[in-house]
Structures are given as structure tokens and as C-alpha cells.
Design a protein around this motif. Structure first.
Motif, PDB file in Angstrom:
ATOM      1  N   VAL A 181     -49.420  -6.561   8.671  1.00 41.92           N
ATOM      2  CA  VAL A 181     -50.447  -5.574   9.042  1.00 41.92           C
ATOM      3  C   VAL A 181     -51.251  -5.200   7.804  1.00 41.92           C
ATOM      4  O   VAL A 181     -52.483  -5.116   7.833  1.00 41.92           O
ATOM      5  CB  VAL A 181     -49.792  -4.310   9.656  1.00 41.92           C
ATOM      6  CG1 VAL A 181     -50.823  -3.195   9.813  1.00 41.92           C
ATOM      7  CG2 VAL A 181     -49.152  -4.634  10.997  1.00 41.92           C
ATOM      8  N   ARG A 182     -50.552  -5.009   6.723  1.00 42.41           N
ATOM      9  CA  ARG A 182     -51.202  -4.626   5.473  1.00 42.41           C
ATOM     10  C   ARG A 182     -52.223  -5.666   5.022  1.00 42.41           C
ATOM     11  O   ARG A 182     -53.331  -5.338   4.610  1.00 42.41           O
ATOM     12  CB  ARG A 182     -50.121  -4.449   4.415  1.00 42.41           C
ATOM     13  CG  ARG A 182     -50.632  -4.364   3.021  1.00 42.41           C
ATOM     14  CD  ARG A 182     -49.431  -4.351   2.115  1.00 42.41           C
ATOM     15  NE  ARG A 182     -49.799  -4.467   0.736  1.00 42.41           N
ATOM     16  CZ  ARG A 182     -48.901  -4.608  -0.225  1.00 42.41           C
ATOM     17  NH1 ARG A 182     -47.619  -4.636   0.070  1.00 42.41           N
ATOM     18  NH2 ARG A 182     -49.285  -4.707  -1.456  1.00 42.41           N
ATOM     19  N   LEU A 218     -38.985  -5.303  10.630  1.00 40.25           N
ATOM     20  CA  LEU A 218     -40.127  -4.380  10.612  1.00 40.25           C
ATOM     21  C   LEU A 218     -40.910  -4.474   9.312  1.00 40.25           C
ATOM     22  O   LEU A 218     -42.132  -4.518   9.300  1.00 40.25           O
ATOM     23  CB  LEU A 218     -39.629  -2.940  10.781  1.00 40.25           C
ATOM     24  CG  LEU A 218     -39.391  -2.425  12.195  1.00 40.25           C
ATOM     25  CD1 LEU A 218     -38.910  -0.985  12.133  1.00 40.25           C
ATOM     26  CD2 LEU A 218     -40.637  -2.555  13.046  1.00 40.25           C
ATOM     27  N   ARG A 219     -40.164  -4.525   8.207  1.00 41.85           N
ATOM     28  CA  ARG A 219     -40.799  -4.514   6.886  1.00 41.85           C
ATOM     29  C   ARG A 219     -41.818  -5.658   6.746  1.00 41.85           C
ATOM     30  O   ARG A 219     -42.912  -5.466   6.223  1.00 41.85           O
ATOM     31  CB  ARG A 219     -39.719  -4.647   5.801  1.00 41.85           C
ATOM     32  CG  ARG A 219     -40.176  -4.359   4.398  1.00 41.85           C
ATOM     33  CD  ARG A 219     -39.109  -4.765   3.389  1.00 41.85           C
ATOM     34  NE  ARG A 219     -37.856  -4.002   3.493  1.00 41.85           N
ATOM     35  CZ  ARG A 219     -37.684  -2.770   3.035  1.00 41.85           C
ATOM     36  NH1 ARG A 219     -38.664  -2.119   2.484  1.00 41.85           N
ATOM     37  NH2 ARG A 219     -36.518  -2.165   3.135  1.00 41.85           N
ATOM     38  N   ASP A 220     -41.435  -6.858   7.267  1.00 39.99           N
ATOM     39  CA  ASP A 220     -42.333  -8.010   7.167  1.00 39.99           C
ATOM     40  C   ASP A 220     -43.533  -7.870   8.096  1.00 39.99           C
ATOM     41  O   ASP A 220     -44.650  -8.260   7.760  1.00 39.99           O
ATOM     42  CB  ASP A 220     -41.579  -9.313   7.480  1.00 39.99           C
ATOM     43  CG  ASP A 220     -40.475  -9.579   6.462  1.00 39.99           C
ATOM     44  OD1 ASP A 220     -40.308  -8.736   5.560  1.00 39.99           O
ATOM     45  OD2 ASP A 220     -39.788 -10.606   6.576  1.00 39.99           O
ATOM     46  N   ALA A 234     -45.666   3.334  13.957  1.00 39.73           N
ATOM     47  CA  ALA A 234     -45.905   3.258  12.514  1.00 39.73           C
ATOM     48  C   ALA A 234     -46.896   2.142  12.194  1.00 39.73           C
ATOM     49  O   ALA A 234     -47.844   2.335  11.425  1.00 39.73           O
ATOM     50  CB  ALA A 234     -44.582   3.029  11.774  1.00 39.73           C
ATOM     51  N   ALA A 235     -46.703   0.977  12.828  1.00 42.96           N
ATOM     52  CA  ALA A 235     -47.587  -0.171  12.572  1.00 42.96           C
ATOM     53  C   ALA A 235     -49.040   0.170  12.894  1.00 42.96           C
ATOM     54  O   ALA A 235     -49.961  -0.267  12.213  1.00 42.96           O
ATOM     55  CB  ALA A 235     -47.137  -1.380  13.403  1.00 42.96           C
ATOM     56  N   ALA A 236     -49.229   0.987  13.929  1.00 42.94           N
ATOM     57  CA  ALA A 236     -50.589   1.332  14.365  1.00 42.94           C
ATOM     58  C   ALA A 236     -51.264   2.324  13.419  1.00 42.94           C
ATOM     59  O   ALA A 236     -52.469   2.517  13.494  1.00 42.94           O
ATOM     60  CB  ALA A 236     -50.546   1.904  15.778  1.00 42.94           C
ATOM     61  N   TYR A 259     -55.358  -5.868   7.443  1.00 44.18           N
ATOM     62  CA  TYR A 259     -56.352  -4.799   7.259  1.00 44.18           C
ATOM     63  C   TYR A 259     -56.719  -4.592   5.795  1.00 44.18           C
ATOM     64  O   TYR A 259     -57.448  -3.669   5.472  1.00 44.18           O
ATOM     65  CB  TYR A 259     -55.830  -3.488   7.861  1.00 44.18           C
ATOM     66  CG  TYR A 259     -55.759  -3.505   9.361  1.00 44.18           C
ATOM     67  CD1 TYR A 259     -56.912  -3.393  10.124  1.00 44.18           C
ATOM     68  CD2 TYR A 259     -54.538  -3.628  10.008  1.00 44.18           C
ATOM     69  CE1 TYR A 259     -56.849  -3.401  11.514  1.00 44.18           C
ATOM     70  CE2 TYR A 259     -54.460  -3.644  11.394  1.00 44.18           C
ATOM     71  CZ  TYR A 259     -55.622  -3.527  12.133  1.00 44.18           C
ATOM     72  OH  TYR A 259     -55.550  -3.545  13.492  1.00 44.18           O
ATOM     73  N   ARG A 260     -56.168  -5.411   4.926  1.00 44.61           N
ATOM     74  CA  ARG A 260     -56.406  -5.264   3.483  1.00 44.61           C
ATOM     75  C   ARG A 260     -56.237  -3.817   3.044  1.00 44.61           C
ATOM     76  O   ARG A 260     -57.135  -3.200   2.471  1.00 44.61           O
ATOM     77  CB  ARG A 260     -57.804  -5.751   3.113  1.00 44.61           C
ATOM     78  CG  ARG A 260     -57.972  -7.227   3.377  1.00 44.61           C
ATOM     79  CD  ARG A 260     -59.172  -7.772   2.628  1.00 44.61           C
ATOM     80  NE  ARG A 260     -59.579  -9.041   3.185  1.00 44.61           N
ATOM     81  CZ  ARG A 260     -60.489  -9.197   4.162  1.00 44.61           C
ATOM     82  NH1 ARG A 260     -61.117  -8.142   4.646  1.00 44.61           N
ATOM     83  NH2 ARG A 260     -60.774 -10.385   4.632  1.00 44.61           N
ATOM     84  N   ILE A 261     -55.068  -3.258   3.370  1.00 47.72           N
ATOM     85  CA  ILE A 261     -54.805  -1.863   3.017  1.00 47.72           C
ATOM     86  C   ILE A 261     -54.469  -1.793   1.520  1.00 47.72           C
ATOM     87  O   ILE A 261     -53.594  -2.521   1.057  1.00 47.72           O
ATOM     88  CB  ILE A 261     -53.615  -1.303   3.839  1.00 47.72           C
ATOM     89  CG1 ILE A 261     -53.839  -1.565   5.337  1.00 47.72           C
ATOM     90  CG2 ILE A 261     -53.397   0.179   3.560  1.00 47.72           C
ATOM     91  CD1 ILE A 261     -52.638  -1.317   6.203  1.00 47.72           C
ATOM     92  N   PRO A 262     -55.162  -0.942   0.771  1.00 46.91           N
ATOM     93  CA  PRO A 262     -54.860  -0.824  -0.662  1.00 46.91           C
ATOM     94  C   PRO A 262     -53.399  -0.420  -0.881  1.00 46.91           C
ATOM     95  O   PRO A 262     -52.846   0.360  -0.108  1.00 46.91           O
ATOM     96  CB  PRO A 262     -55.797   0.297  -1.139  1.00 46.91           C
ATOM     97  CG  PRO A 262     -56.851   0.413  -0.087  1.00 46.91           C
ATOM     98  CD  PRO A 262     -56.243  -0.058   1.192  1.00 46.91           C
ATOM     99  N   ASP A 263     -52.826  -0.962  -1.967  1.00 47.05           N
ATOM    100  CA  ASP A 263     -51.409  -0.778  -2.290  1.00 47.05           C
ATOM    101  C   ASP A 263     -50.888   0.642  -2.165  1.00 47.05           C
ATOM    102  O   ASP A 263     -49.920   0.908  -1.458  1.00 47.05           O
ATOM    103  CB  ASP A 263     -51.174  -1.225  -3.742  1.00 47.05           C
ATOM    104  CG  ASP A 263     -50.510  -2.586  -3.759  1.00 47.05           C
ATOM    105  OD1 ASP A 263     -50.428  -3.193  -2.653  1.00 47.05           O
ATOM    106  OD2 ASP A 263     -50.081  -3.025  -4.835  1.00 47.05           O
ATOM    107  N   ALA A 264     -51.549   1.544  -2.904  1.00 41.27           N
ATOM    108  CA  ALA A 264     -51.055   2.923  -2.991  1.00 41.27           C
ATOM    109  C   ALA A 264     -51.065   3.573  -1.617  1.00 41.27           C
ATOM    110  O   ALA A 264     -50.117   4.260  -1.219  1.00 41.27           O
ATOM    111  CB  ALA A 264     -51.908   3.727  -3.964  1.00 41.27           C
ATOM    112  N   ARG A 265     -52.132   3.291  -0.891  1.00 42.73           N
ATOM    113  CA  ARG A 265     -52.256   3.918   0.416  1.00 42.73           C
ATOM    114  C   ARG A 265     -51.211   3.361   1.367  1.00 42.73           C
ATOM    115  O   ARG A 265     -50.600   4.085   2.144  1.00 42.73           O
ATOM    116  CB  ARG A 265     -53.655   3.672   0.967  1.00 42.73           C
ATOM    117  CG  ARG A 265     -54.067   4.811   1.872  1.00 42.73           C
ATOM    118  CD  ARG A 265     -55.533   4.822   2.039  1.00 42.73           C
ATOM    119  NE  ARG A 265     -55.839   4.080   3.246  1.00 42.73           N
ATOM    120  CZ  ARG A 265     -57.069   3.799   3.641  1.00 42.73           C
ATOM    121  NH1 ARG A 265     -58.091   4.192   2.909  1.00 42.73           N
ATOM    122  NH2 ARG A 265     -57.284   3.151   4.745  1.00 42.73           N
TER     123      ARG A 265
END
Ligand SMILES: Nc1ncnc2c1ncn2[C@@H]1O[C@H](COP(=O)(O)OP(=O)(O)O)[C@@H](O)[C@H]1O
Ligand SMILES: [Mg+2]
Length: 330
Positions: free
Chosen positions: A124-125, A117-119, A170-172, A128-134
Motif C-alpha cells: 500500500v505504501r 499484514l506488514r507486507d 488500517a490499510a485504507a 500510494y508513494r507514502i513518505p517514510d515518516a508519515r
């Protein structure tokens, strides 16, 4: 901004106007012969969902629910009508919309089968270029609320259905979508997983104001999560309103279970109620679900030696089944 771009109009974050989807299928019609055949999977559906609402979208198998959701994500292009999500035309601007929506299909996973899951979440991160903190905050929250802590390093294919589904949800949500489409998210889940998923969805909707469109076979999901429910049958919207109203439309009845001091003939002198069963000193009286129970209880108590009574609510599954049956009879 033109067309409520990026916002949706005030009353409709999700807007459908006369949306249609027709599939052209070829089926075998004898030796070597193929017959063309049109399936109207979605047949002129219109509705609006305001931002922040959690709506149930239900109907029998083949009604057109998944097809609707696929059009709302841009996977399928409508054959007719107009469709907007957050002011965006999903089919035309699928990539731009993807950043703002999350989708979960209960019948197939969006996770990478061989990865832990972690990978999967890491991919996904990046997608979507999700910022680190978020990303970290969202992951932490999902892990806690969906109880994923022990599962993060397990390959997806080794997860149980309930665990995998929680992983999918969670992924969604890692990229903070404003809308979440859920297509049968509780299908095949055990009672504990179902409860966890429901609680989580309720939290997400309440705290983040995420708009949720929920398709399910389990009407308990709807009863516990949605004030509003849309019923679709043969590609058409046949009901849009509250659960209470569904009872009224379904013509369902509530039942008063009465324990009398002694065995008596069936009670027929209470207006609005009809006897349905007598078993010794216990009697069952049915009355319209839309009617208040109080005057019926009062009338029974005034005329008969009452020991105890209770009201049985109509079973929503019966209501829906009856609705479909009534429509077939038309
Ligand atoms: N890709 C497709 N090609 C042909 N027919 C399809 C396709 N997808 C769905 N259908 C048909 O459209 C109808 C609605 O299907 P679907 O939206 O999956 O219903 P639901 O999700 O409510 O069970 C069904 O009759 C189904 O067989
Ligand atoms: Mg479906």
C-alpha cells in the motif's frame, strides 16, 4: 480552480445530483430464452456531505448502498446525474481520486491473502508513494488503536474476521485519505471488535477531520457514530436528517412503564398517552416519541398512586422496519 477542483464546494465535499445507476441484466426466461431486464439500482439520488462529517447510509438489502459507494470510488460509472468527490469526477479521474479516498468493503478484503499484514501495508505504501515518516506514524497509530501489534506478521488468511477487518481499516487509512467509505465494516464482527472499530472511527473523524460515509446493518453503529443518517430504499433517498427526526418520520412511540401502589384499571385519562399493557400493579403507556415525557409523567403522578416509573426509548431497528413497511403499504 474550476468546479471547486480539489476542494469541493463549501457545503458539499461529496456531492450527488440526481445520480442514477441502471444495470442491464439477462435472466433465464425458459429453455434457451434470455430476457433482458433493467435494474434501477440507484434511482436519482441527491445529497451533499460537508467535509469532516460522519454520515450513516442505511437501507434494506438491495437498496443500492454498495452501488452508490462503488460510484463514489469510480469503480462504477453512473448512468445519469452528476457526482463529485472533492471536486473530482470519480469515474473520469479514478486514479487521482484514489489518493484522497479510502474504502473498506466488509464483505471482501483489499489485503493480499497470502501475505502478512506488514507486507500488505508495505505494498500500500509503495502504491500510494507514502513518505517514510508519515507511513511510520500512521502505521504506528493504527497498530496501537486497532490493536494490531501481534497480528502484523500473520498471513491475512489466518486472521479472524474481526482481525482482518481491523487490518483492512488500517490499510485504507495509511495514505491519510480525506474521505473514508465504509461498506458494512462491522458485519460478522464480535462485540469487542465492533467496539474497537467504532472507537477508532470516532477518533479518526474527530482528530483528522476525515469525512466518513458509513453503510451498516448494525444500527448501533449509526447511533454511536453518526448525527446524520440517510436512508435509502429501492435506489431512492427516503430520509436524510438526524436520528431523532427518524423517530418522528417513523411515527415511533416511547413507552412509560409505571409501577402503581396497587392493581388498577388501565389508565385512560392522560392526554396524549394510550394504555398498551397492564400486569398487576404495573402499566405501560405509549406516547409519541416526538412528545416530551414530562407532562405525561406529571399527569400520571397527579391522578394515580405512583411508586416508580421509567421511560423506554423506541428501538431504532423497529423505527426503520416500520418505515420500510409503511412505504411498502403505499
Ligand atoms: N453488477 C450488477 N449487475 C446487476 N445488478 C446489480 C449489480 N450490482 C448490484 N445490482 C443490483 O442492484 C441493486 C442494488 O444492489 P446493491 O447496491 O448491492 O444494494 P445494497 O448494497 O444496498 O444491498 C440490487 O437489486 C442488486 O441486485
Ligand atoms: Mg451492499
Amino acid at each position: 480552480m474550476a468546479d471547486g477542483e480539489g476542494q469541493g464546494t463549501v457545503d458539499g465535499f461529496i456531492e450527488l445530483d440526481g445520480v442514477e445507476k441502471v444495470f442491464d441484466v439477462r435472466r433465464k426466461a425458459g429453455f434457451l430464452r434470455r430476457e433482458r431486464h433493467r435494474v434501477r439500482a440507484v434511482d436519482g439520488i441527491s445529497f451533499r456531505v460537508p467535509r469532516g462529517e460522519m454520515v450513516g447510509y442505511i437501507g434494506p438489502n438491495g437498496a443500492g448502498k454498495s452501488t452508490t459507494i462503488k460510484m463514489l470510488t469510480g469503480i462504477l460509472v453512473p448512468s445519469g446525474g452528476r457526482l463529485r468527490v472533492a471536486g473530482i469526477d470519480p469515474a473520469r479521474d479514478r486514479t487521482r481520486l484514489a489518493r484522497r479516498i479510502g474504502v473498506v468493503f466488509g464483505q471482501r478484503t483489499t489485503l493480499w491473502w497470502d501475505l502478512p499484514l506488514r507486507d500488505s501495508y508495505g505494498l500500500v505504501r509503495r502504491m500510494y508513494r507514502i513518505p517514510d515518516a508519515r507511513y511510520r506514524a500512521n502505521l504506528e497509530r493504527c497498530v496501537e488503536l486497532l490493536d494490531l501489534g501481534d497480528l502484523l506478521d500473520v498471513p491475512v488468511r489466518q486472521l479472524s474476521l474481526g482481525q482482518r477487518m481491523r487490518g483492512d481499516i488500517a490499510a485504507a487509512l495509511l495514505h491519510d485519505p480525506e474521505v473514508l467509505y465504509l461498506d458494512e465494516p462491522t458485519i460478522g464482527l464480535d462485540v469487542v471488535s465492533k467496539a474497537k472499530v467504532r472507537e477508532f472511527l470516532r477518533d479518526v473523524n474527530a482528530e483528522r477531520g476525515t469525512t466518513v460515509l458509513l453503510t451498516t446493518h448494525d444500527l448501533t453503529d449509526i447511533e454511536q457514530l453518526c448525527k446524520r443518517v440517510m436512508v435509502i430504499d429501492h435506489g431512492r433517498l427516503v430520509y436524510d436528517g438526524g436520528l431523532d427526526g427518524l423517530h418522528a418520520v417513523g411515527g415511533s412511540e416511547r413507552v412509560l412503564v409505571i409501577d402503581l401502589e396497587r392493581e388498577l384499571p388501565p389508565i385512560t385519562d392522560v392526554p396524549g398517552a394510550r394504555p398498551v399493557k397492564v400486569e398487576g400493579p404495573r402499566q405501560w403507556l405509549a406516547f409519541a416519541a416526538t412528545q416530551s415525557a414530562a407532562p405525561i409523567v406529571a399527569a400520571v403522578a397527579a391522578r394515580h398512586p405512583l411508586v416508580d416509573l421509567s421511560v423506554r426509548e423506541p428501538d431504532i431497528e423497529e423505527v426503520i422496519a416500520k418505515m420500510y413497511a409503511d412505504r411498502k403499504a403505499l
